[in-house]
Design a protein around this motif. Structure first.
Motif, short mmCIF file in Angstrom:
data_model
loop_
_atom_site.label_atom_id
_atom_site.label_comp_id
_atom_site.label_asym_id
_atom_site.label_seq_id
_atom_site.Cartn_x
_atom_site.Cartn_y
_atom_site.Cartn_z
N ASP A 139 32.56 -99.40 76.50
CA ASP A 139 33.26 -100.02 75.39
C ASP A 139 34.62 -100.57 75.80
N THR A 140 34.91 -100.59 77.10
CA THR A 140 36.12 -101.24 77.59
C THR A 140 35.86 -102.75 77.69
N HIS A 141 36.68 -103.53 77.02
CA HIS A 141 36.52 -104.99 77.06
C HIS A 141 37.49 -105.61 78.07
N ILE A 142 38.74 -105.10 78.06
CA ILE A 142 39.75 -105.61 78.99
C ILE A 142 40.25 -104.43 79.83
N GLN A 143 40.19 -104.60 81.13
CA GLN A 143 40.67 -103.58 82.06
C GLN A 143 41.81 -104.18 82.88
N ILE A 144 42.96 -103.52 82.89
CA ILE A 144 44.12 -104.02 83.62
C ILE A 144 44.44 -103.05 84.75
N ILE A 157 38.14 -109.10 82.24
CA ILE A 157 37.48 -109.21 80.94
C ILE A 157 35.99 -109.12 81.20
N ASP A 158 35.36 -108.09 80.62
CA ASP A 158 33.94 -107.81 80.92
C ASP A 158 33.70 -107.72 82.42
N GLY A 159 34.65 -107.13 83.13
CA GLY A 159 34.48 -106.88 84.56
C GLY A 159 34.85 -108.03 85.48
N PRO A 164 36.15 -117.52 70.28
CA PRO A 164 36.61 -116.63 71.34
C PRO A 164 35.96 -115.25 71.21
N GLU A 165 36.07 -114.45 72.26
CA GLU A 165 35.62 -113.05 72.18
C GLU A 165 36.80 -112.14 71.82
N ILE A 166 37.99 -112.61 72.17
CA ILE A 166 39.20 -111.79 72.05
C ILE A 166 40.21 -112.57 71.22
N ILE A 186 41.38 -101.49 77.41
CA ILE A 186 41.47 -101.93 76.01
C ILE A 186 40.05 -101.97 75.43
N PRO A 187 39.81 -101.19 74.35
CA PRO A 187 38.43 -101.06 73.85
C PRO A 187 37.94 -102.28 73.10
N ARG A 188 36.63 -102.46 73.14
CA ARG A 188 35.94 -103.57 72.48
C ARG A 188 35.86 -103.33 70.97
N ASN A 189 35.99 -104.42 70.19
CA ASN A 189 35.83 -104.36 68.73
C ASN A 189 36.71 -103.31 68.06
#
Length: 253
Positions: free
Chosen positions: A4-9, A71-73, A169-171, A30-33
């Motif tokens: 459920d991670t959408h953005i990984q920094i 974003i999505d890996g 957009p997705e985000i 940063i979690p999705r939805n």
């Protein structure tokens, strides 16, 4: 990386010149939805962090970025990535609404046209749909050809929301999106964001703790360019782990 991670920094650093470091070794999921709120005192790096997620930061003279934003890996800073495509995937709601010098209809249709997504009756339906999603259709349906600049600032911000969502957009990123609005208009934007989180990952910068508590599912607390604490809203607000978080929540700074 959790599903459920959408953005990984990862190891993100930002420098504005040789001496000024705006972000210091930021690592975040940063979690999705969900609505993730970035909070902290003025000048702590909130907007800088947000602008690394759509590559707007590189529009600032002298800004230098190291590390990864996935974003999505996929790393959006990889050399082969198309910046236009990244910005299409990440809608931005800025602090003050920016109206294009055209009608309400054309402001919403603009993004659809430049990406060649819709035409004719299909375009009409799409404009109506996104104005409905932004909670504005009933207020403007009889004056779609009027200049968008004639709308109130709160209505203009909802046109910006419709325009941003129209390119699918997705985000959705919000940089203090209600700070220029009156309380009623701000509440309308907040209500829209709460509804939209089932379809989008939303990241909002806010300078008010009250708004953070109303909106957040997930919280990032920043201080002087560093992430001090991050996690589910209930955990950060009710059981903060860090002394600086406790100080901020109790109004010490």
């Amino acid at each position: 990386m959790m599903n459920d991670t959408h953005i990984q920094i990862n190891n993100l650093n930002v420098f504005y010149d040789r001496t000024q470091q705006a972000l210091i070794n930021v690592n975040l999921s940063i979690p999705r939805n969900r609505i993730t709120v970035i909070m902290g005192p003025s000048g702590c790096g909130k907007s800088t962090l947000l602008k690394t997620m759509n590559r707007f930061l590189e529009l600032t003279d002298g800004a230098r970025i190291t590390g990864e934003v996935l974003i999505d890996g996929d790393n959006i800073y990889a050399p082969e990535r198309d910046v236009t495509e990244i910005r299409k995937e990440t809608g931005l709601l800025a602090q003050r609404p920016f109206m294009l010098p055209m009608s309400i209809y054309e402001n919403v249709a603009y993004g659809l046209r430049i990406h060649g997504l819709k035409r004719g009756k299909e375009l009409d339906r799409a404009v109506q749909h996104y104005l409905e999603v932004a909670g504005l259709w009933d207020e403007v349906k009889d004056r779609l050809n009027a200049p968008a600049t004639r709308l109130s600032i709160g209505q203009q911000q909802r046109v910006c929301l419709a325009r941003g969502l129209a390119v699918e957009p997705e985000i959705l990123l919000g940089d203090e999106p209600t700070s220029a609005l009156d309380p009623i208009s701000a509440a309308k934007i907040e209500a829209r964001l709460m509804e939209l989180k089932t379809q989008y990952t939303i990241v909002v910068v806010t300078h008010t703790l009250r708004q953070a508590k109303r909106l957040a599912d997930h919280v990032i607390f920043m201080y002087l360019g560093e992430v001090v604490e991050a996690g589910p809203a209930a955990q950060v607000f009710e059981h903060p782990q860090q002394e600086r978080t406790r100080g901020y929540l109790s109004g010490q700074f």
